[in-house]
Design a protein around this motif. Sequence first.
Motif, PDB file in Angstrom:
ATOM      1  N   ALA A 161      17.973  38.545  62.552  1.00 10.11           N
ATOM      2  CA  ALA A 161      17.855  39.367  61.343  1.00 10.11           C
ATOM      3  C   ALA A 161      16.966  40.582  61.562  1.00 10.11           C
ATOM      4  CB  ALA A 161      17.324  38.524  60.191  1.00 10.11           C
ATOM      5  N   GLY A 162      15.909  40.422  62.351  1.00 12.08           N
ATOM      6  CA  GLY A 162      14.939  41.495  62.530  1.00 12.08           C
ATOM      7  C   GLY A 162      13.847  41.406  61.474  1.00 12.08           C
ATOM      8  N   TYR A 163      12.615  41.595  61.894  1.00 14.71           N
ATOM      9  CA  TYR A 163      11.485  41.518  60.965  1.00 14.71           C
ATOM     10  C   TYR A 163      11.555  42.663  59.956  1.00 14.71           C
ATOM     11  CZ  TYR A 163       6.684  41.101  59.281  1.00 14.71           C
ATOM     12  OH  TYR A 163       5.583  40.946  58.483  1.00 14.71           O
ATOM     13  N   ARG A 164      11.379  42.333  58.680  1.00 12.43           N
ATOM     14  CA  ARG A 164      11.507  43.325  57.619  1.00 12.43           C
ATOM     15  C   ARG A 164      10.133  43.735  57.077  1.00 12.43           C
ATOM     16  NH1 ARG A 164      16.710  42.326  55.482  1.00 12.43           N
ATOM     17  NH2 ARG A 164      18.035  41.683  57.225  1.00 12.43           N
ATOM     18  N   GLU A 165       9.883  45.045  57.040  1.00 11.38           N
ATOM     19  CA  GLU A 165       8.646  45.539  56.430  1.00 11.38           C
ATOM     20  C   GLU A 165       8.617  45.227  54.936  1.00 11.38           C
ATOM     21  OE1 GLU A 165       6.007  47.329  57.664  1.00 11.38           O
ATOM     22  OE2 GLU A 165       6.655  47.342  59.762  1.00 11.38           O
ATOM     23  N   PHE A 166       9.779  45.318  54.286  1.00 16.60           N
ATOM     24  CA  PHE A 166       9.906  45.061  52.852  1.00 16.60           C
ATOM     25  C   PHE A 166      11.109  44.150  52.648  1.00 16.60           C
ATOM     26  CE2 PHE A 166      11.604  45.902  48.628  1.00 16.60           C
ATOM     27  CZ  PHE A 166      10.463  45.891  47.838  1.00 16.60           C
ATOM     28  N   LEU A 167      10.931  43.090  51.840  1.00 17.54           N
ATOM     29  CA  LEU A 167      12.000  42.109  51.689  1.00 17.54           C
ATOM     30  C   LEU A 167      12.031  41.561  50.270  1.00 17.54           C
ATOM     31  CD1 LEU A 167      14.170  40.374  53.202  1.00 17.54           C
ATOM     32  CD2 LEU A 167      12.366  38.686  53.588  1.00 17.54           C
ATOM     33  N   ILE A 168      13.214  41.503  49.673  1.00 11.69           N
ATOM     34  CA  ILE A 168      13.386  40.821  48.389  1.00 11.69           C
ATOM     35  C   ILE A 168      13.464  39.326  48.677  1.00 11.69           C
ATOM     36  CG2 ILE A 168      14.883  40.479  46.396  1.00 11.69           C
ATOM     37  CD1 ILE A 168      13.459  43.175  46.439  1.00 11.69           C
ATOM     38  N   GLU A 169      12.523  38.564  48.116  1.00 12.98           N
ATOM     39  CA  GLU A 169      12.429  37.137  48.394  1.00 12.98           C
ATOM     40  C   GLU A 169      13.196  36.277  47.397  1.00 12.98           C
ATOM     41  OE1 GLU A 169      10.965  35.809  50.960  1.00 12.98           O
ATOM     42  OE2 GLU A 169       9.625  37.352  51.766  1.00 12.98           O
ATOM     43  N   GLY A 170      13.398  36.782  46.204  1.00 15.48           N
ATOM     44  CA  GLY A 170      14.109  35.985  45.208  1.00 15.48           C
ATOM     45  C   GLY A 170      14.147  36.689  43.867  1.00 15.48           C
ATOM     46  N   ARG A 171      15.132  36.313  43.080  1.00 13.55           N
ATOM     47  CA  ARG A 171      15.274  36.903  41.752  1.00 13.55           C
ATOM     48  C   ARG A 171      15.342  35.792  40.714  1.00 13.55           C
ATOM     49  NH1 ARG A 171      18.399  40.530  44.942  1.00 13.55           N
ATOM     50  NH2 ARG A 171      17.753  42.713  44.664  1.00 13.55           N
ATOM     51  N   ARG A 172      14.637  36.000  39.608  1.00 17.62           N
ATOM     52  CA  ARG A 172      14.721  35.108  38.459  1.00 17.62           C
ATOM     53  C   ARG A 172      15.295  35.908  37.292  1.00 17.62           C
ATOM     54  NH1 ARG A 172      11.140  30.766  39.344  1.00 17.62           N
ATOM     55  NH2 ARG A 172      12.049  29.810  37.487  1.00 17.62           N
ATOM     56  N   GLU A 173      15.364  35.281  36.143  1.00 17.47           N
ATOM     57  CA  GLU A 173      16.014  35.929  35.002  1.00 17.47           C
ATOM     58  C   GLU A 173      15.319  37.230  34.604  1.00 17.47           C
ATOM     59  OE1 GLU A 173      17.242  34.929  30.369  1.00 17.47           O
ATOM     60  OE2 GLU A 173      16.486  33.342  31.689  1.00 17.47           O
ATOM     61  N   ASN A 174      13.980  37.239  34.638  1.00 18.74           N
ATOM     62  CA  ASN A 174      13.239  38.385  34.117  1.00 18.74           C
ATOM     63  C   ASN A 174      12.472  39.174  35.165  1.00 18.74           C
ATOM     64  OD1 ASN A 174      13.988  37.746  31.408  1.00 18.74           O
ATOM     65  ND2 ASN A 174      12.401  36.153  31.381  1.00 18.74           N
ATOM     66  N   TYR A 175      12.521  38.767  36.407  1.00 22.54           N
ATOM     67  CA  TYR A 175      11.727  39.474  37.410  1.00 22.54           C
ATOM     68  C   TYR A 175      12.279  39.212  38.816  1.00 22.54           C
ATOM     69  CZ  TYR A 175       9.529  34.882  38.004  1.00 22.54           C
ATOM     70  OH  TYR A 175       9.309  33.538  38.218  1.00 22.54           O
TER      71      TYR A 175
END
Length: 269
Positions: A161-175
């Motif tokens: 995958a390659g190391y990411r400087e910025f990564l979305i870790e998860g999404r919930r309903e409001n955030y």
Amino acid sequence: MSLEELYRHINWRMNPADERARERFERIAEFFESISDSLPKGGRVLDVCAGTGIAGVALAKATGARLLTVLDARMEDLEKAEEWLGIAGISPELKLVQGDAREAARLVGEHDVAVLWGYTMPHFDPFDAVKLFANVASILSDDGVFLIEDMDRVYWILYRAGYREFLIEGRRENYTIASMHEGYDFVRGTFKRGYYVLPGFKKISDVDFHYWDLATQLAIGSVFFREYGLITMEEHGMEGVGNVILFKKPEKRVAELKLRGSSAPAGGP
């Protein structure tokens, strides 16, 4: 900042009230049942970094354990272990122990099987891992078994995958939860990442990670156990269960010598 705040925002699928967590529990129990012939029966199970005890209860069910000890830093999670016992339909003696897995030998007595489940190893740097293995080996019975669920992060994250400087870790309903690279410790071998809630970019936690490969864990474990091996995802073929490292027959004298002589690295924590 502590991990508790982060864990309140990210769903690790271990709450017994969560239908998907209950499905995960059934898959874990199925895996343990598939290898139960190689595990001590009717013994004492220790769930290290247990969270709510989802894996420990599944292991206790598969082995008919008479005692289940769940060890974690967060009592709020440990108190849910009783609910998992009800779902599993078993009633071993249950002990809730709040504390640090790196001090397990000080916190619990002898057990027959120990489990570290849920891809937890990145929270341990190499020096912490040696402490963890030594502690677990020192409190296992002579034919005791230690199981770890993990993935090879050197291959899958740093290479594929390659190391990411910025990564979305998860999404919930409001955030949304995002993480950012914020440093590297050359002594401990850890990447520091900051975790933020979006929108608003409110920081909720700092976390240090060591990106383990499987071979290094096997090598460290070989110092503290006489037998060791790996069951890959391809070999067991069970959805929702990762690679599983098995260690058997602890080298208790080696573990106890290490525990007596442990010290932090120069310049380390």
